[in-house]
Design a protein around this motif. Structure first.
Motif, PDB file in Angstrom:
ATOM      1  N   SER A  58       0.828  -1.206   0.000  1.00  0.00           N
ATOM      2  CA  SER A  58       0.000   0.000   0.000  1.00  0.00           C
ATOM      3  C   SER A  58       0.863   1.258   0.000  1.00  0.00           C
ATOM      4  CB  SER A  58      -0.928   0.004   1.217  1.00  0.00           C
ATOM      5  OG  SER A  58      -1.815  -1.095   1.179  1.00  0.00           O
ATOM      6  N   LEU A  59       1.959   1.256   0.758  1.00  0.00           N
ATOM      7  CA  LEU A  59       2.842   2.420   0.791  1.00  0.00           C
ATOM      8  C   LEU A  59       3.497   2.656  -0.564  1.00  0.00           C
ATOM      9  CD1 LEU A  59       4.596   2.024   4.264  1.00  0.00           C
ATOM     10  CD2 LEU A  59       2.906   3.745   3.598  1.00  0.00           C
ATOM     11  N   PHE A 118      -2.357  -5.326  -8.735  1.00  0.00           N
ATOM     12  CA  PHE A 118      -3.822  -5.263  -8.721  1.00  0.00           C
ATOM     13  C   PHE A 118      -4.297  -3.844  -8.416  1.00  0.00           C
ATOM     14  CE2 PHE A 118      -7.598  -5.295  -5.944  1.00  0.00           C
ATOM     15  CZ  PHE A 118      -8.547  -5.816  -6.808  1.00  0.00           C
ATOM     16  N   MET A 119      -3.735  -3.227  -7.385  1.00  0.00           N
ATOM     17  CA  MET A 119      -4.148  -1.886  -7.004  1.00  0.00           C
ATOM     18  C   MET A 119      -3.759  -0.852  -8.061  1.00  0.00           C
ATOM     19  SD  MET A 119      -3.469  -1.855  -2.849  1.00  0.00           S
ATOM     20  CE  MET A 119      -1.740  -2.331  -2.930  1.00  0.00           C
ATOM     21  N   ALA A 120      -2.556  -0.969  -8.609  1.00  0.00           N
ATOM     22  CA  ALA A 120      -2.088   0.001  -9.601  1.00  0.00           C
ATOM     23  C   ALA A 120      -2.861  -0.113 -10.912  1.00  0.00           C
ATOM     24  CB  ALA A 120      -0.595  -0.190  -9.852  1.00  0.00           C
ATOM     25  N   SER A 121      -3.242  -1.329 -11.300  1.00  0.00           N
ATOM     26  CA  SER A 121      -3.975  -1.496 -12.556  1.00  0.00           C
ATOM     27  C   SER A 121      -5.328  -0.803 -12.499  1.00  0.00           C
ATOM     28  CB  SER A 121      -4.158  -2.986 -12.870  1.00  0.00           C
ATOM     29  OG  SER A 121      -5.036  -3.608 -11.942  1.00  0.00           O
ATOM     30  N   TYR A 243     -15.765  10.354   0.180  1.00  0.00           N
ATOM     31  CA  TYR A 243     -15.560   8.955  -0.221  1.00  0.00           C
ATOM     32  C   TYR A 243     -14.643   8.238   0.757  1.00  0.00           C
ATOM     33  CZ  TYR A 243     -13.775   5.050  -3.038  1.00  0.00           C
ATOM     34  OH  TYR A 243     -13.400   3.812  -3.481  1.00  0.00           O
ATOM     35  N   TRP A 244     -13.580   8.898   1.160  1.00  0.00           N
ATOM     36  CA  TRP A 244     -12.643   8.302   2.107  1.00  0.00           C
ATOM     37  C   TRP A 244     -13.355   7.900   3.390  1.00  0.00           C
ATOM     38  CZ3 TRP A 244      -8.127  11.293   4.887  1.00  0.00           C
ATOM     39  CH2 TRP A 244      -7.342  10.383   5.574  1.00  0.00           C
ATOM     40  N   LEU A 245     -14.234   8.761   3.891  1.00  0.00           N
ATOM     41  CA  LEU A 245     -14.921   8.466   5.140  1.00  0.00           C
ATOM     42  C   LEU A 245     -15.905   7.310   4.981  1.00  0.00           C
ATOM     43  CD1 LEU A 245     -15.612  12.036   6.583  1.00  0.00           C
ATOM     44  CD2 LEU A 245     -13.986  10.335   7.429  1.00  0.00           C
ATOM     45  N   TYR A 246     -16.831   7.422   4.011  1.00  0.00           N
ATOM     46  CA  TYR A 246     -17.873   6.397   3.980  1.00  0.00           C
ATOM     47  C   TYR A 246     -17.382   5.066   3.439  1.00  0.00           C
ATOM     48  CZ  TYR A 246     -19.142   7.528  -1.001  1.00  0.00           C
ATOM     49  OH  TYR A 246     -19.165   7.729  -2.351  1.00  0.00           O
ATOM     50  N   ILE A 247     -16.376   5.075   2.557  1.00  0.00           N
ATOM     51  CA  ILE A 247     -15.858   3.785   2.089  1.00  0.00           C
ATOM     52  C   ILE A 247     -15.045   3.118   3.191  1.00  0.00           C
ATOM     53  CG2 ILE A 247     -13.572   4.280   1.092  1.00  0.00           C
ATOM     54  CD1 ILE A 247     -16.469   2.404  -0.625  1.00  0.00           C
ATOM     55  N   ASP A 248     -14.489   3.923   4.108  1.00  0.00           N
ATOM     56  CA  ASP A 248     -13.857   3.375   5.304  1.00  0.00           C
ATOM     57  C   ASP A 248     -14.885   2.616   6.133  1.00  0.00           C
ATOM     58  OD1 ASP A 248     -12.337   2.849   7.558  1.00  0.00           O
ATOM     59  OD2 ASP A 248     -11.464   4.844   7.664  1.00  0.00           O
ATOM     60  N   GLY A 249     -16.081   3.196   6.264  1.00  0.00           N
ATOM     61  CA  GLY A 249     -17.156   2.509   6.981  1.00  0.00           C
ATOM     62  C   GLY A 249     -17.578   1.226   6.287  1.00  0.00           C
ATOM     63  N   VAL A 250     -17.705   1.285   4.961  1.00  0.00           N
ATOM     64  CA  VAL A 250     -18.090   0.097   4.185  1.00  0.00           C
ATOM     65  C   VAL A 250     -17.084  -1.019   4.391  1.00  0.00           C
ATOM     66  CG1 VAL A 250     -18.349  -0.804   1.840  1.00  0.00           C
ATOM     67  CG2 VAL A 250     -19.394   1.387   2.450  1.00  0.00           C
ATOM     68  N   TYR A 363      -8.053   8.920  -6.109  1.00  0.00           N
ATOM     69  CA  TYR A 363      -9.260   8.158  -5.768  1.00  0.00           C
ATOM     70  C   TYR A 363      -8.890   6.749  -5.301  1.00  0.00           C
ATOM     71  CZ  TYR A 363     -13.844   5.929  -6.527  1.00  0.00           C
ATOM     72  OH  TYR A 363     -15.010   5.222  -6.382  1.00  0.00           O
ATOM     73  N   ASN A 364      -8.010   6.094  -6.042  1.00  0.00           N
ATOM     74  CA  ASN A 364      -7.626   4.735  -5.680  1.00  0.00           C
ATOM     75  C   ASN A 364      -6.749   4.702  -4.442  1.00  0.00           C
ATOM     76  OD1 ASN A 364      -8.430   2.445  -7.733  1.00  0.00           O
ATOM     77  ND2 ASN A 364      -8.115   4.284  -8.949  1.00  0.00           N
ATOM     78  N   MET A 365      -5.930   5.736  -4.247  1.00  0.00           N
ATOM     79  CA  MET A 365      -5.147   5.793  -3.017  1.00  0.00           C
ATOM     80  C   MET A 365      -6.048   5.836  -1.801  1.00  0.00           C
ATOM     81  SD  MET A 365      -1.757   8.137  -3.363  1.00  0.00           S
ATOM     82  CE  MET A 365      -2.708   9.608  -3.687  1.00  0.00           C
ATOM     83  N   LEU A 366      -7.075   6.698  -1.839  1.00  0.00           N
ATOM     84  CA  LEU A 366      -7.984   6.803  -0.702  1.00  0.00           C
ATOM     85  C   LEU A 366      -8.772   5.511  -0.513  1.00  0.00           C
ATOM     86  CD1 LEU A 366      -9.290  10.465  -1.034  1.00  0.00           C
ATOM     87  CD2 LEU A 366      -7.592   9.553   0.534  1.00  0.00           C
TER      88      LEU A 366
END
Length: 423
Positions: A58-59, A118-121, A243-250, A363-366
């Motif tokens: 992730s880093l 996977f994350m970068a793609s 998005y960062w907040l609510y996707i954290d909840g999800v 967006y993908n980083m968050l």
């Protein structure tokens, strides 16, 4: 393949890479790593090394994402970058099949590389949405992708689970061989179903392309430039925080569900069944969610999903049976894909033309930072109250805060439209 529309070919990449997310990340790798590759290590030590690998991946993504996005935009290389990371990720996943027992270091290296790829793609993949759909179709097309992802991930995961439960039916000697073969199957699945996108999606590059060497040098300073560009788009910036907040909840609900299920005595095979329920319910539900957004608007549909999550969370705090856990899985499947798909589509509308890769890098980083605050909040409240059910309520502020910032994003858009009309 030639009959596929570009939008469907694009959406099939969700079908392709969701196999890795479901079979490897959520399903077999953590368990197989502890029992097969790192069986000689004490459990706390194997847990440490597995967690460290995911943190490092992730880093690395955080450091490289703006550069990848900027390079993709500057050179019109979104498809090229997508396919290169697909080859890397699928290859590393398939190579896990070759590792013998005890090879835990190599297993972590390959898993870390595959996870990073996977994350970068997904940065390049998400940035290609405007290339296959008009803005008024972002919601349905994005929903189609997530729906196919749920179905594809569910199909290949069900196949792999079947191989482990009944290896003899597939000509395999035991469950260990079946799980090992699942990694090869997942890598091939990922690569094979990425081909429609590569053949059918036409990428429109910039009018004037810089030299590759110049673009490389410019990408090294992309962090500062990207932040400057993002600050110039207040709606996009506000939505990213929402998005960062609510996707954290999800994601917190997703990750805490297994622990919660175990705490009420649900067997491990029941947890696998719950995961399959989410996958297969998510397929039709995400498609229907896209149609709902077409009628009431994407923002209202996201609000509805967040409200549903609040109800699911409140229900979870009172749950005490396996049947309720399965019903909870159905509830999550009904809204999870819709919220994810419409969030991607909503943000695509806020990205300036020509900066899709750059903005979707953030967006993908968050998205990868998801479940950062939630588990800590749940753990702290559980410790303070000595009640796991009360601890789950700590996720509520993430949904409320995310919903409020989404409302603020809508208000900013309304003010901007009124200002344009006044001029």
């Amino acid at each position: 393949m030639s009959r596929l529309s570009p939008a469907t070919a694009w959406a099939l990449y969700d079908w392709a890479n969701s196999a890795f997310a479901t079979v490897v990340m959520a399903g077999f790798f953590p368990l197989f790593f502890k029992q097969f590759w790192a069986g000689s290590l004490p459990t706390p030590e194997s847990t440490f090394w597995l967690g460290l690998t995911m943190t490092l991946a992730s880093l690395v993504l955080i450091l490289m994402a703006p550069m990848v996005g900027g390079l993709a935009d500057a050179l019109g290389w979104r498809k090229r970058i997508l396919f290169q990371f697909t080859l890397l990720g699928a290859g590393a996943t398939g190579a896990l099949w070759l590792l013998p027992a005890g090879a835990w270091v190599w297993a972590l290296i390959l898993y870390g590389v595959a996870s990073l790829a996977f994350m970068a793609s997904n940065i390049a993949y998400d940035a290609l949405l405007p290339a296959v759909a008009e803005p008024d179709q972002f919601g349905p097309v994005s929903s189609r992708g997530f729906a196919l992802g749920y179905l594809g991930g569910g199909v290949v995961f069900a196949l792999c689970v079947g191989m482990t439960l009944q290896p003899g039916w597939f000509g395999l000697t035991d469950a260990t061989q079946a799980v090992s073969l699942s990694f090869l199957l997942t890598g091939l699945w990922w690569l094979l179903f990425s081909l429609p996108l590569m053949r059918r999606v036409v990428e429109h590059g910039p009018v004037s392309r810089p030299q590759v060497a110049d673009a490389m040098r410019a990408s090294l300073g992309q962090w500062r430039a990207s932040w400057h560009h993002l600050r110039a788009e207040p709606r996009a910036l506000t939505f990213l925080v929402a998005y960062w907040l609510y996707i954290d909840g999800v994601d917190t609900i997703i990750r805490m569900a297994v622990d919660y299920g175990l705490s009420i005595g649900l067997p491990s095979d029941g947890l696998i069944l719950a995961l399959l329920i989410v996958q297969f319910v998510g397929f039709p539900a995400t498609l229907l969610y896209g149609k709902l957004a077409g009628r009431i608007g994407m923002a209202r549909a996201i609000f509805a999903g967040l409200a549903a999550y609040v109800l699911i969370l409140l229900w979870a705090t009172r749950m005490d049976s396996a049947l309720e856990f399965y019903l909870l899985a159905v509830g999550v499947g009904l809204v999870q894909g819709g919220v994810q798909a419409l969030s991607r589509a909503y943000f695509a509308r806020l990205t300036p033309p020509g900066r899709e890769g750059e903005f979707f890098a953030f967006y993908n980083m968050l998205g990868k930072f998801a479940a950062l605050f939630g588990p800590i909040l749940v753990g702290a409240l559980t410790l303070a109250s000595s009640d796991h059910r009360i601890g789950m309520l700590a996720v509520l502020p993430l949904f409320v805060g995310g919903a409020w910032l989404l409302w603020l994003t809508e208000r900013l858009g309304k003010c901007a439209r009124q200002k344009e009309e006044a001029q």
